[in-house]
Motif scaffolding. Structure first.
Motif, short mmCIF file in Angstrom:
data_model
loop_
_atom_site.label_atom_id
_atom_site.label_comp_id
_atom_site.label_asym_id
_atom_site.label_seq_id
_atom_site.Cartn_x
_atom_site.Cartn_y
_atom_site.Cartn_z
N ARG A 213 44.40 49.04 58.12
CA ARG A 213 45.42 49.47 59.07
C ARG A 213 45.90 48.27 59.89
N LEU A 214 47.20 48.17 60.10
CA LEU A 214 47.74 47.05 60.87
C LEU A 214 47.19 47.02 62.28
N ASP A 215 46.96 48.20 62.87
CA ASP A 215 46.46 48.22 64.25
C ASP A 215 44.97 47.87 64.33
N ALA A 216 44.31 47.68 63.17
CA ALA A 216 42.92 47.25 63.17
C ALA A 216 42.79 45.74 62.97
N LEU A 217 43.88 45.08 62.55
CA LEU A 217 43.78 43.65 62.24
C LEU A 217 43.40 42.82 63.45
N ASP A 218 43.81 43.24 64.65
CA ASP A 218 43.46 42.48 65.85
C ASP A 218 41.98 42.55 66.16
N ARG A 219 41.29 43.52 65.61
CA ARG A 219 39.85 43.69 65.88
C ARG A 219 38.98 43.10 64.78
N ILE A 220 39.58 42.66 63.70
CA ILE A 220 38.81 42.12 62.57
C ILE A 220 38.99 40.61 62.53
N HIS A 221 37.89 39.90 62.42
CA HIS A 221 37.94 38.43 62.39
C HIS A 221 38.89 37.98 61.28
N PRO A 222 39.83 37.09 61.59
CA PRO A 222 40.78 36.67 60.56
C PRO A 222 40.11 36.03 59.35
N ASP A 223 38.96 35.38 59.54
CA ASP A 223 38.25 34.81 58.39
C ASP A 223 37.71 35.91 57.49
N ALA A 224 37.32 37.05 58.09
CA ALA A 224 36.85 38.18 57.28
C ALA A 224 37.99 38.76 56.47
N VAL A 225 39.16 38.87 57.09
CA VAL A 225 40.33 39.37 56.36
C VAL A 225 40.67 38.43 55.22
N ALA A 226 40.63 37.13 55.49
CA ALA A 226 40.94 36.15 54.45
C ALA A 226 39.92 36.22 53.31
N ARG A 227 38.64 36.39 53.66
CA ARG A 227 37.60 36.48 52.64
C ARG A 227 37.79 37.74 51.78
N LEU A 228 38.10 38.86 52.42
CA LEU A 228 38.35 40.09 51.66
C LEU A 228 39.60 39.96 50.80
N ASP A 229 40.60 39.25 51.30
CA ASP A 229 41.84 39.08 50.54
C ASP A 229 41.62 38.20 49.32
N GLY A 230 40.62 37.33 49.37
CA GLY A 230 40.34 36.45 48.24
C GLY A 230 39.20 36.92 47.36
N LEU A 231 38.63 38.07 47.69
CA LEU A 231 37.48 38.59 46.96
C LEU A 231 37.91 39.14 45.60
#
Length: 269
Positions: A213-231
């Motif tokens: 969810r876009l409104d959850a991105l501010d609460r999730i570490h950007p490195d975690a998002v990047a890692r999940l995006d590259g998984l």
């Protein structure tokens, strides 16, 4: 991996479809988030209900949406409010038969209508819950191929009932049809053979992606998002974890840990 300076106050809720291979992918997702300092709550539900929960804001990260064939009908209602990550694997639906059913006799779905095949094949085809793409596709195939006129039926059910039915059929060397998909551990356990389906009713090869969810991105570490995006787990990776859960009896998290310890490159970088 880098971690956030301090664990965020509010946990991240990860939701997965209530099937074992989705639990496998969700367990890896959870480990990535935890490695970046997040506390994680886990939720699971049947297909349509899970997407509804994310739409209503009760799930931050959904694992996984199969797009476009299987789950776009659920995600399209709120697609503008989420970020769809790079696919973790490429699933697809199949109808299959056990390996002892001769390929020269049963090669494609239409062969099920041949009198010598229909006389031996179990007519009841059992599946998982009705909201799954494979169940929707299979119900349509019964009519489109005229299988109903030969006595075939499709009945959705539970995952445990579906697995038990396959195990019983294989043990008895029964001729039967399995509405299946990859990744799923039964493929590697029993060597199930896909049938050719020329009408294209089983959908395409999908992309299986985590959805945030876009409104959850501010609460999730950007490195975690990047890692999940590259998984990238691939179908083989998900099936390996799924087998650790269902054959070796590990919990999803322990199965994910064993898989990641063996395949350190998956989270490298």
């Amino acid at each position: 991996m880098s971690s956030s300076p301090s664990p965020p106050e509010s946990p991240v809720t990860v939701g997965n479809i209530a099937l074992s291979f989705h639990r496998a992918a969700a367990a890896v997702t959870r480990r990535v988030l935890e490695a970046h300092g997040h506390r994680v709550n886990s939720v699971e539900a049947p297909h349509e209900q899970l997407f509804r929960l994310q739409e209503e804001g009760d799930i931050d990260v959904l694992v996984s949406a199969w797009l476009p064939s299987s789950h776009d009908t659920y995600l399209s209602r709120y697609r503008g409010r989420v970020k769809v990550l790079t696919p973790h694997y490429q699933p697809f639906c199949i109808w299959a038969v056990p390996p002892y059913v001769p390929e020269e006799e049963v090669r494609e779905v239409a062969d099920l209508l041949r009198p010598e095949v229909a006389g031996r094949m179990t007519k009841g085809i059992d599946g998982i819950n009705p909201g799954a793409g494979i169940s929707r596709f299979s119900a349509r195939m019964i009519g489109e191929y005229g299988l109903d006129r030969a006595g075939y039926t499709f009945t959705p059910g539970t995952e445990s009932g579906f697995v038990s039915r396959v195990e019983r059929g294989v043990a008895a060397r029964e001729w039967f049809v399995v509405p299946l998909w990859r990744p799923q551990y039964l493929n590697r356990l029993h060597g199930l053979r896909p049938l050719t389906e020329p009408k294209g009713l089983l959908g395409t090869v999908d992309d299986a992606s985590a959805v945030i969810r876009l409104d959850a991105l501010d609460r999730i570490h950007p490195d975690a998002v990047a890692r999940l995006d590259g998984l990238h787990l691939g179908n083989d990776g998900v099936e390996e974890i799924d087998a650790l859960i269902n054959v070796d009896g590990l919990t999803p998290l322990r199965a994910a840990d064993r898989y990641l310890a063996k395949h350190r490159h998956v989270l490298a970088g």
